[in-house]
Design an enzyme around this catalytic site. Structure first.
Site, PDB file in Angstrom:
ATOM      1  N   ASP A  18       0.854  -1.187   0.000  1.00  0.00           N
ATOM      2  CA  ASP A  18       0.000   0.000   0.000  1.00  0.00           C
ATOM      3  C   ASP A  18       0.887   1.234   0.000  1.00  0.00           C
ATOM      4  O   ASP A  18       2.082   1.163   0.293  1.00  0.00           O
ATOM      5  CB  ASP A  18      -0.956   0.005   1.193  1.00  0.00           C
ATOM      6  CG  ASP A  18      -0.241   0.050   2.535  1.00  0.00           C
ATOM      7  OD1 ASP A  18       0.738  -0.705   2.709  1.00  0.00           O
ATOM      8  OD2 ASP A  18      -0.660   0.824   3.421  1.00  0.00           O
ATOM      9  N   GLU A  41      -0.158  -0.903   5.847  1.00  0.00           N
ATOM     10  CA  GLU A  41       0.942  -0.389   6.664  1.00  0.00           C
ATOM     11  C   GLU A  41       0.845   1.118   6.865  1.00  0.00           C
ATOM     12  O   GLU A  41       1.133   1.633   7.951  1.00  0.00           O
ATOM     13  CB  GLU A  41       2.285  -0.747   6.025  1.00  0.00           C
ATOM     14  CG  GLU A  41       3.502  -0.496   6.914  1.00  0.00           C
ATOM     15  CD  GLU A  41       4.042   0.934   6.837  1.00  0.00           C
ATOM     16  OE1 GLU A  41       4.811   1.319   7.730  1.00  0.00           O
ATOM     17  OE2 GLU A  41       3.690   1.654   5.872  1.00  0.00           O
TER      18      GLU A  41
END
Length: 499
Positions: A123, A188
């Site tokens: 991400d 994250e």
């Protein structure tokens, strides 16, 4: 081959035995990487094109696609791949949405070999061309040897470099020197939602045979390669001051009410002195003293103060020598004020007295500082300072993030393996550094699994993580792939002998 147990089975002695190039065809592997670098750049281009922004719920379909794309690549390599459900996320408006699945994969299952688990994330932070990017952030663009794109360095290129490292062994029909497990997540950038619970629930399954954990979600300090052995934590606070029932006209009501913004600015000013000293009692007192041995490591690090100033565009720093600056960047806590919600911030003028304002600030804490203790210290201090103002307004202090710091022993054999790998690829010793930012999952891995952890970065010191024009250099991407290849071998040379 497993070594037989000797006279004292209760004691394990690990010896790091480096046997040079025996059995390790590094040159052939490095040549393979060089000859496939265009393929690696195209793989990164494909991944950067996916707007896997975990902070924007409207991009959630892209995020789910990113995890499927990651799993597909690993399956095509013949890995044993799973997409693990880590639950749902509740949004501020009460809606419930599915979290992106965590991708795990395994290559090799030889009980005579060490098993290394590689962590990464796919991400990214938000990015828009209008934010000041010179190129489209989701169209990988190569300029002067740099590969520009959101997520290029954080963390898509390092993830791909690890995958390509394993693929290089496979493509040359070389046996992997260790068993490799991958764990890649998609949240994250927003706090790794659901991952802590997943690690806990898989402690006795997925992690049961893991010997070491490697994280490559950080960067070098200079042009010299580095090994990272510590990160700071992060306690993020909201301080809300509420006064009148609605916003007021400053011409009509100015001078007649005690303004929330005035109270809030006073509170923020009480957190830190102009010289950078944290004024909250108990914060700096908790920091472990700097040992002579640790001081020596800072003195040996390659770091250019003038280059650092030039890179960030300032004429003066808080400290004017390398050791003081690096220690305050890595091993001492800091206060940063990030913004004020509810205040007028649009272009132009607006003569308003905000009825409610919320300051957002954080304290990066270091080992020996517990988030719950910091929370109590900050709340008590701000309420005491607010009481001195005798204000009729209301103060509310909330800690919204309490991520713990992480530290490893740089004398651990994992770091010796890292030094050997860096020497092999770059022909130099690495700097041993800490990271001023926070990677909460490192502490979770440490606490839950009890495994040895190393941070092995390949990102450059000037990659601009989370900023405009994020990039990774082609050099770091390709040589970083070779570093990972070499590191797998060097870890395989750690021998466990029972005596």
């Amino acid at each position: 081959m497993k070594h037989p147990k000797m006279n004292h089975p209760g004691i394990l002695l690990s010896l790091l035995l480096f046997s040079g190039v025996r059995g390790f065809q590094y040159t052939e592997l490095a040549n393979y990487v060089d000859s496939h670098q265009e393929e690696y750049v195209e793989a990164l281009r494909e991944w950067v094109a996916v707007e896997s922004d975990s902070t924007n719920i409207l991009k959630r379909p892209e995020l789910h696609y990113m995890m499927k794309l990651t799993a597909k690549k690993l399956r095509e390599m013949g890995g044993s791949v799973n997409l693990i459900d880590v639950g749902n996320q509740e949004l501020p408006d009460g809606r419930i949405v599915m979290l992106p699945k965590v991708v795990t994969a395994q290559f090799g299952n030889d009980s005579d070999k060490h098993t290394v688990c590689i962590y990464g994330h796919t991400d990214v932070q938000p990015a828009k061309l209008v934010d000041g990017w010179a190129t489209d952030p989701f169209n990988l663009t190569e300029l002067n040897g740099n590969l520009y794109g959101r997520g290029a360095s954080d963390n898509k290129a390092p993830v791909l470099a690890w995958i390509h490292a394993v693929d290089a062994y496979q493509s040359l029909n070389m046996e992997l020197p260790v068993n490799v497990k991958f764990l890649f997540e998609g949240m994250e950038e927003t706090g790794s939602n659901g991952l802590d619970a997943m690690i806990q629930s898989h402690r006795d399954t997925f992690f049961s045979d893991v010997d070491y954990i490697v994280i490559s979600d950080c960067g070098w300090l200079s042009r010299k390669p580095a090994l990272t052995y510590g990160t700071r934590g992060n306690c993020y606070f909201f301080a809300e001051v509420e006064g009148p029932k609605q916003d007021l006209h400053s011409g009509v009501y100015g001078g007649t009410v005690i303004e929330p913004m005035t109270d809030l600015i006073g509170l923020l000013d009480s957190l830190i002195s102009p010289s950078g000293k944290i004024l909250v009692p108990g914060i700096t007192e908790a920091v472990a003293p700097l040992s002579v041995e640790e001081l020596k490591t800072y003195q040996d690090i390659q770091f250019d103060l003038d280059n650092y100033k030039s890179k960030i565009g300032v004429s003066e720093l808080m400290y004017n020598n390398k050791v003081d600056l690096l220690t305050h960047k890595w091993r001492y806590p800091t206060v940063s004020i990030h913004g004020i919600e509810g205040a007028f911030s649009d272009p132009g003028i607006k003569t308003v007295i905000p009825a409610k304002v919320t300051a957002k600030f954080s304290i990066r804490q270091v080992p020996n500082m517990e988030p719950e203790t910091v929370k109590k210290q900050v709340a008590e201090y701000l309420h005491s300072m607010f009481a001195k103002r005798s204000s009729p307004n209301k103060l509310k202090v909330t800690m919204v993030v309490g991520a713990k710091p992480w530290i490893a022993d740089p004398r651990d054999l994992l770091y010796e393996a890292g030094k050997a790998a860096v020497n092999r690829v770059f022909n130099t010793d690495p700097d041993l550094i800490r990271e001023g930012g926070t990677i909460p999952i490192a502490k979770t891995f440490q606490d839950v699994t009890g495994k040895s952890i190393i941070m092995l970065p390949i990102g450059g010191f000037d990659d601009g993580l989370h900023s405009q024009n994020e990039k990774i250099s082609r050099y770091n991407y390709i040589e970083g792939t070779k570093l990972f290849i070499a590191y797998l071998y060097e870890v395989s040379q750690i021998k466990k002998i029972s005596i």
